[in-house]
Motif scaffolding. Sequence first.
Motif, PDB file in Angstrom:
ATOM      1  N   ASN A 222      31.477  31.117 -18.153  1.00 44.24           N
ATOM      2  CA  ASN A 222      30.969  30.608 -16.874  1.00 44.24           C
ATOM      3  C   ASN A 222      31.988  30.774 -15.744  1.00 44.24           C
ATOM      4  O   ASN A 222      31.617  31.069 -14.617  1.00 44.24           O
ATOM      5  CB  ASN A 222      30.563  29.135 -17.006  1.00 44.24           C
ATOM      6  N   ARG A 224      34.177  33.203 -15.605  1.00 41.94           N
ATOM      7  CA  ARG A 224      34.187  34.621 -15.250  1.00 41.94           C
ATOM      8  C   ARG A 224      33.024  34.965 -14.335  1.00 41.94           C
ATOM      9  O   ARG A 224      33.170  35.739 -13.389  1.00 41.94           O
ATOM     10  CB  ARG A 224      34.144  35.475 -16.522  1.00 41.94           C
ATOM     11  N   LEU A 225      31.847  34.396 -14.629  1.00 44.24           N
ATOM     12  CA  LEU A 225      30.697  34.675 -13.764  1.00 44.24           C
ATOM     13  C   LEU A 225      30.879  34.044 -12.390  1.00 44.24           C
ATOM     14  O   LEU A 225      30.514  34.630 -11.374  1.00 44.24           O
ATOM     15  CB  LEU A 225      29.411  34.161 -14.430  1.00 44.24           C
ATOM     16  N   ALA A 227      33.577  33.693 -10.878  1.00 45.59           N
ATOM     17  CA  ALA A 227      34.562  34.485 -10.141  1.00 45.59           C
ATOM     18  C   ALA A 227      34.104  35.910  -9.904  1.00 45.59           C
ATOM     19  O   ALA A 227      34.828  36.703  -9.318  1.00 45.59           O
ATOM     20  CB  ALA A 227      35.877  34.491 -10.916  1.00 45.59           C
ATOM     21  N   ALA A 228      32.903  36.263 -10.403  1.00 44.52           N
ATOM     22  CA  ALA A 228      32.465  37.659 -10.293  1.00 44.52           C
ATOM     23  C   ALA A 228      31.420  37.857  -9.205  1.00 44.52           C
ATOM     24  O   ALA A 228      31.500  38.809  -8.430  1.00 44.52           O
ATOM     25  CB  ALA A 228      31.905  38.135 -11.635  1.00 44.52           C
TER      26      ALA A 228
END
Lengths: 464, 237
Positions: A222, A224-225, A227-228
């Motif tokens: 979560n 990573r998403l 921050a993406a």
Amino acid sequence: MSNAAQQFLEAAGTITRNLRHRGLIQTALRKYEVARDRKKSAFNDWSSARQSAAETKWDAINHLDTYLTEFTSKIEARGTKVHWCTTGPEARDTIRGIIKDAKAKCVVKSKAMTAEEIHLNEALEKDGFEVVESDLGEFIVQLRKEPPYHIVFPAMHLTRDEISDLFERELGSAPTREPEELTMIARRALRRKYIQADVGITGANFAIAETGMVSITENEGNARLTAALPRVMVTLLGIEKILPKLEDLALFLPLLATAGAGQTVTGYNTLYGGPRQPGESDGPIEWHVVLLDNRRTELLADPEQRDALHCIRCGACLNVCPIFRNVGGHTYGTTYSGPVGSVITPHLRGLQEWKHLSNASSLCGACTEACPVKIDLHHHLLQNRRNAVGDSPSWIERLAWRAHAFAVNTPALYQFGQEVARIVEPLRLRLQGTPLDPVKSWTRTRDLPPVAPESFKEWWRNRR
Amino acid sequence: MNAQERILARIREALKVPAPKPGSHGHGGHGRDVAPAPVFAFQGRPVQVARSWLPPGGSTPQEHLTRFAAASAELKTDFRCVESESEAHAQLRHIADSEGWARVASHHSPLTDAATAALARPTLFTDGGYVPDELEVCEVGITTCDVLVAQTGSLVVNSRTSGGRALSVLPPHHVVLARKDQLVCDLTDAFQRVEQLHGAHWPSMISLVTGPSRTGDIERILVLGAHGPKKLTVLMW
């Protein structure tokens, strides 16, 4: 007694009698212990690894100005905006400003204890922003409008049935007893949010001075998403998160995962060094790193307890603490609970109001033993007790100790006291348990040892 | 004085009194006592020493492979070490058929270009930007990686040469194509390799991926695919 102390006592009194709560916590922590011990045994030398980590953190904290400067200049060189905030309200206003400037509506957030510390969500929601917690445990406690129960396992105090009921009520999902299905309900609910959100807020576990990067530890993906996909990213971290070198992570990532969750390393450990760079296909256009002091510098100024800033927030000391295991996370009424919370909260929020936390300990030292960076937790609790008394001595207590000192230094008086105690003891025993008992505040929860039939001196004299 | 200078000034003021070195439980403090010598002197890089205390990664390439396979099995990573690139493509086609991939996402690189050509399915390439909604409906993200770690069963992707930040985490299945010589012993070696590859020009994100996405937030029961991929496949030759 302070309000906080009163609340602690009341909450503790209720929850320690709650067998359901006790069962849940025991089961969860037993599973944790088995996994942790297995992973610890995979280390060639766990205790030397801890010592090395303690020395690395000592180096980082005792040269904090140098490393923070290095971190900032490196990370700014890649186009990151760094904000330095002295207080919680300052950090809150900074983040509110960033979100307003981005003309954002929806904000997605991954787990950050620093955000709990400054009550970020309440502030943003008051401004009318929708803030969605994306970590599953945090998502659950957010739906319950509750603070996290534990710094690593936020929803440890809930059963699958309670979570199913909650999802049914709040999300309209069908009831289920399967943790997998419950997880998928949250996955579906949050998936659109990552794509819709304009701003993503994260915390951080480490800040690497050498390369100017933050490292975020998680299992779910979560963070990573978060921050993406959103076009603006905000990362909030305490100034103590510094590590000197990139390769320090080779030690700290396994240490954190083993002590915190019984894993070799967690699912995702991600380094962020800037916003989207030229030639990259995605990632935020803007990245704001918010460095928070919030009285950490006051803890830094106490050399005796400075090592409390070594804390990597793994939660190991909570998991082994006999007090935490009985009273649970919410009883503390603090952002950081358990032994480390009891050590740092009086520094962060005021010694007199929070001094009772120093007594929420059996001084067994299990916390110190469990700490992967060797913080001297149980001694710090003792030091806080001493400091609290020195800070605001009670005249009754001072008088009592002076009288005690006088009595034990005057043999005749001491002996007289013994005789009196022997004579009145049968009477006191008859009063024990009644409101007339003169030492009832002691005997309510403890035994009073009987007065010895003869003193050591008398025994010695009779033997000769 | 701005906020940065104010905070740094407070830090410098606080650090005027030295703190006892770690391992001196209950002693020292107030700068009165002589701090005991550290157990491991602060000479250069303690981590180089610390490495020998961590879980081992093996000492030969064969041991690395065995260790990586064992870690993968524990993590529920589908790790397949094959003989050749064409065998890897055959395996990939097999997985694609059994899972019924209609839309594939990937990025351009020699390994992934050959693999997506062999798959011959509609492919979204993330290089140079993409629409998130289009990536979200892809069943798989196929990427390369920088390095794989025997000690932990991890692999490293980055935002510049592995197709961006989302490709390896948004689709429900992440497939990694790798060569055997990318497998290193432990995290210390892995960070060194990453520094060799990117140290001159860092990508904005570098992620150490260890198994498929997971959570234990409900009664500490392991569930795969919390938000990221439910499946992680590593094809190595």
